[in-house]
Design a protein around this motif. Sequence first.
Motif, PDB file in Angstrom:
ATOM      1  N   ALA A 171       0.840  -1.197   0.000  1.00 14.93           N
ATOM      2  CA  ALA A 171       0.000   0.000   0.000  1.00 14.93           C
ATOM      3  C   ALA A 171       0.880   1.255   0.000  1.00 14.93           C
ATOM      4  N   GLY A 230      -1.789   5.949   2.158  1.00 19.11           N
ATOM      5  CA  GLY A 230      -2.871   5.001   2.405  1.00 19.11           C
ATOM      6  C   GLY A 230      -2.609   4.179   3.664  1.00 19.11           C
ATOM      7  N   SER A 231      -1.374   3.762   3.853  1.00 16.63           N
ATOM      8  CA  SER A 231      -1.034   2.958   5.030  1.00 16.63           C
ATOM      9  C   SER A 231      -1.222   3.770   6.307  1.00 16.63           C
ATOM     10  N   ARG A 262      -3.249   6.215   6.705  1.00 22.00           N
ATOM     11  CA  ARG A 262      -4.686   6.389   6.902  1.00 22.00           C
ATOM     12  C   ARG A 262      -5.296   5.140   7.553  1.00 22.00           C
ATOM     13  N   LEU A 263      -4.844   3.970   7.103  1.00 28.87           N
ATOM     14  CA  LEU A 263      -5.340   2.726   7.714  1.00 28.87           C
ATOM     15  C   LEU A 263      -4.942   2.660   9.189  1.00 28.87           C
TER      16      LEU A 263
END
Lengths: 382, 382
Positions: free
Chosen positions: B115, B119-120, B122-123
């Motif tokens: 990712a 994005g990572s 955000r996760l």
Amino acid sequence: MSRPQRTAVDREIQRLLGRGSTLPGALPALAHGDLWQAFARATEGGKRARPVLLLAAHEAFGGGRHEAAVQVGAALELLHTSFVIQDDVIDGDETRRGAPNLPGSVAAEAREQGASPAGSRRLGVAAGILAGDLGLVAALRAVARCDAPGPVVDRLLDLFESTLHTSAAGELADVRLQLTPAEQPAALRDALAVAELKTAAYSFQLPLHAGALLAGARPAQLTALDEVGALLGIGFQLIDDLLGVFGDEQRTGKSALGDLREGKRTALIAHASTTASWPRLRPLVGRDALDAEQAREARRLLTAAGSRTWVEDLAHWHLDSAVEAAERHALPAPLVDALGRAALEIRRTAAQSLLPLEETAQPLEEAERPSHPSAAREGLPA
Amino acid sequence: MSRPQRTAVDREIQRLLGRGSTLPGALPALAHGDLWQAFARATEGGKRARPVLLLAAHEAFGGGRHEAAVQVGAALELLHTSFVIQDDVIDGDETRRGAPNLPGSVAAEAREQGASPAGSRRLGVAAGILAGDLGLVAALRAVARCDAPGPVVDRLLDLFESTLHTSAAGELADVRLQLTPAEQPAALRDALAVAELKTAAYSFQLPLHAGALLAGARPAQLTALDEVGALLGIGFQLIDDLLGVFGDEQRTGKSALGDLREGKRTALIAHASTTASWPRLRPLVGRDALDAEQAREARRLLTAAGSRTWVEDLAHWHLDSAVEAAERHALPAPLVDALGRAALEIRRTAAQSLLPLEETAQPLEEAERPSHPSAAREGLPA
């Protein structure tokens, strides 16, 4: 919901919020008053759809715990408000329905007072997380203290807790799905699982189940409600996915670019990825800088590929099935009626807020013409 | 806390966590199992300081609700874990005690799976917020269902909710303070208010008050415990502030650059801003790119200005006052002893983990010499 019921729910929400506003007592309140006021504002203006379902289920099963039902219904609204706020924090959104949301308004105020953009954003994030926590706690306390026998309250608490786990699983799965590489087509199975976990569980199954529990419904009836709630909730989420791409911004108050830019792995995209239009769509889905013209092109391609109609059909199938399941399980007639009204309300929103099909469709030959050359270059096999 | 008590608290935490791990039931669990496991890991390894205080208060007031006390004590640990995780999310930190924290480990795993960095991250943020929510709910549910009479449970729920509001106010005030422009000197009053709201309320006042409530202590005794808890908590926070700047990284497992880089408005900085060293310190405090040499210089200046010793004295004064207040209010002798042990434990941590004073101090003539010319240029009046 009758007007007196609506008034009772709204008054109960105010009562629950009122407690919080006096809480930090003699200590210097600093920012707390503003925070809680902002949370209270975020509870305003909804359709109270969750209390409506709860009260309908409670009445239909002959429940006599009206006050408790109103209190737990109000708790559902606080829970919903918390989820919406924290969801926006996770998505990094600072607006909702065209206006600044809680993190956005806190951040804007800090910027006006001279704080740095990064610092203001951080304050907004903090406010969103904390307000969400306080809303959750207020909701749970309202459930714990509702006027029902101990064993019923215990079961309600169990239900709220397990629903929160389910919703968290759904939210996390939603964020995780968007991290999968663009080459990997979205699976319909995943999109529907997210809809059920993230939306149906707390917005449909929980209200129906809680209302029925308070009324003393039988286990088989509770199971039936879970089935009905899942179908209704998935139908609702599918319409919501459509609104995110085909919604009339004037009516939804929400950008119809966001979902496409984020590359949300909805059922719509899952369907499209199985069609011949996908090579041209793929470069547009998840494109950060997608402009209005490219979004129109994506809508045309999604419509021409049949994905829009397919998802609309799937949504209607779920809504129909919800009411059919309610009848098949012989749920009380007034509840079947209420579920029919809820399904109708969802269909009405779709009819009123989706752009007309003829506007997003177009003849095949035009759909074939790549209106954005670079996107077509990226997407088309050589 | 005796060994059997520790075992009982740990076992109760496991029991509370065990429920969550089976919750999303038949639904596709997706990421949920990992999330809850990560939360469970985050509860491990603490000193269980909050259950210790709760059990001590409960016993000292002659309480007979041992099981409920253990259950509410375990709830305090879950609450603490949630706060720590969400605090890290707000601060954007991905490590704690030298290892990846919950958001950090979720983000790292996503990165490994390909990712994007954004994005990572955000996760990780989503996982942190959601795990925090689930911990809060598990804590509140444990309180709501503890084996005590209804009115006692109601008061415990009130106490937890009001404490959560107080902590949120403190956390928000803490973030807000750091947004004030560097020219505006930090006020000691603000730093102490934040320490009381953010730390003392949930880590000291809540455990003492809850233990005493369960044991049926009198209102005057509860008020006395709030006073004692505030003093102990502020003393603890002052030592924690010192560790953030003067801590031995080998022992604290925490960078001694973070607080200086963030420009945290602690009592230490509040004192320093009133001294003649401030013009040279100011450019180092809140400097994003502060390096180890500049941090050493900041420590030397803070020590030479007397700020380190002053805050140490202030911390000890609060710890002494806590025990004196407990005696003055004639709290039961075993509780006064337990409070003395808690104060001693805080002092011991300070003694073991703070860099020796002689290491951070230096002769006046050396302190006068600007070891970082540009900082000195910026800071010194012409």
